[in-house]
Design a protein around this motif. Sequence first.
Motif, short mmCIF file in Angstrom:
data_model
loop_
_atom_site.label_atom_id
_atom_site.label_comp_id
_atom_site.label_asym_id
_atom_site.label_seq_id
_atom_site.Cartn_x
_atom_site.Cartn_y
_atom_site.Cartn_z
N PRO A 125 0.81 -1.22 0.00
CA PRO A 125 0.00 0.00 0.00
C PRO A 125 0.85 1.28 0.00
O PRO A 125 1.96 1.29 0.55
N VAL A 126 0.34 2.34 -0.60
CA VAL A 126 0.88 3.69 -0.41
C VAL A 126 -0.31 4.63 -0.25
O VAL A 126 -1.43 4.32 -0.69
N ILE A 127 -0.04 5.77 0.40
CA ILE A 127 -1.08 6.80 0.57
C ILE A 127 -0.62 8.05 -0.17
O ILE A 127 0.54 8.45 -0.05
N LEU A 128 -1.56 8.65 -0.91
CA LEU A 128 -1.28 9.93 -1.59
C LEU A 128 -2.26 10.96 -1.05
O LEU A 128 -3.45 10.65 -0.89
N GLU A 129 -1.79 12.16 -0.77
CA GLU A 129 -2.72 13.23 -0.41
C GLU A 129 -2.28 14.53 -1.06
O GLU A 129 -1.10 14.76 -1.27
N SER A 130 -3.29 15.36 -1.38
CA SER A 130 -3.01 16.62 -2.04
C SER A 130 -3.93 17.69 -1.46
O SER A 130 -5.13 17.43 -1.26
N HIS A 131 -3.37 18.86 -1.13
CA HIS A 131 -4.15 19.96 -0.57
C HIS A 131 -3.65 21.29 -1.13
O HIS A 131 -2.57 21.36 -1.72
N HIS A 132 -4.40 22.35 -0.84
CA HIS A 132 -4.05 23.71 -1.24
C HIS A 132 -2.74 24.17 -0.58
O HIS A 132 -2.33 23.62 0.45
N GLU A 167 11.86 -0.11 3.30
CA GLU A 167 10.90 -1.15 2.91
C GLU A 167 9.84 -1.42 3.98
O GLU A 167 8.70 -1.73 3.67
N ASP A 168 10.25 -1.32 5.26
CA ASP A 168 9.33 -1.70 6.33
C ASP A 168 8.42 -0.56 6.77
O ASP A 168 7.65 -0.70 7.72
N LEU A 169 8.52 0.60 6.10
CA LEU A 169 7.65 1.73 6.46
C LEU A 169 6.64 1.99 5.35
O LEU A 169 6.95 1.83 4.16
N LEU A 170 5.46 2.41 5.74
CA LEU A 170 4.43 2.79 4.77
C LEU A 170 4.77 4.17 4.20
O LEU A 170 5.12 5.08 4.96
N SER A 171 4.66 4.32 2.88
CA SER A 171 4.97 5.62 2.26
C SER A 171 3.72 6.48 2.17
O SER A 171 2.67 6.02 1.72
N VAL A 172 3.87 7.74 2.60
CA VAL A 172 2.80 8.73 2.45
C VAL A 172 3.37 9.85 1.58
O VAL A 172 4.38 10.45 1.93
#
Length: 239
Positions: A125-132, A167-172
């Motif tokens: 899994p990866v998480i993507l976020e986008s804001h102003h 590798e062992d960390l979730l990417s945000v």
Amino acid sequence: MGYGRMGRMVEHVALQRGHSIVGIKSDRSEPPDVWLQKFGPADVVIEFTSPDSAFDNIAACFRAGIPVVSGTTGWQKRLSEAEALCRAHQGAMIASSNFSLGVHLFFELNRWLARRMIKFPEYRPVILESHHTGKKDMPSGTAVQLAQDLIQISGQKGWQLNSAEQEDLLSVFSSRVPGEVGRHQVIWTSQVDRLEIRHHAFSREGFALGAVMAAEFLAGRQGMYSMRDVLGFTEDSSE
Ligand SMILES: NC(=O)c1ccc[n+]([C@@H]2O[C@H](COP(=O)([O-])OP(=O)(O)OC[C@H]3O[C@@H](n4cnc5c(N)ncnc54)[C@H](OP(=O)(O)O)[C@@H]3O)[C@@H](O)[C@H]2O)c1
């Protein structure tokens, strides 16, 4: 408390739903205890300020005996301190990094999907976020909540921001784009395909509506609640 982008939207929604606003705290230099003494009893305070102000504002509400709904993000390291103060003063609080109904459904979906995907280690899994560009914290409080939920289920050690180095960390991955109200994605990728869920807020009205609904729920109560209580969600892990 706070009369910026969110404060103004909360005012609009609260008036639309027939509420009265007895005070607006727009001056950050005025101590919150002093400000709270300026008007008669209020049923609830709604707080959308900044990461450096939120805790003091919330603590002042407990001292004044007024339930508080806080939507400010980036101060959550002090959440357990605020919870202890809430108990000590027999106060009432709902703090949420995101008050939108759609995002709370998204949180449910994220946990539901993670519980299934964990059985298939070929998917990462990866998480993507986008804001102003005016947003002060990075990653967003919503992305942190999504990450914490994923980590709790997947057993990863933690998360890393804008990096895939460990590798062992979730990417945000966070980006700041002019005019973007708020976009979050959780993507599970294997060698052969990808599966993704996403939420995209079109305006701030959904956040304000959720905060006003939380205030309606909290008025007259004591204790700490979440948006799951407000929305009546109950989790069934066997689902
Ligand atoms: N939970 C949710 O659903 C949700 C949704 C959207 C945004 N947020 C969060 O809510 C917060 C506010 O967002 P926003 O877009 O409204 O930001 P904003 O437009 O920057 O407004 C914040 C306002 O609060 C003021 N302020 C700061 N400290 C204060 C204090 N102690 N007393 C009175 N006013 C104070 C700021 O004044 P100065 O300019 O003087 O600092 C500013 O005018 C942010 O943390 C954001 O991430 C949460």
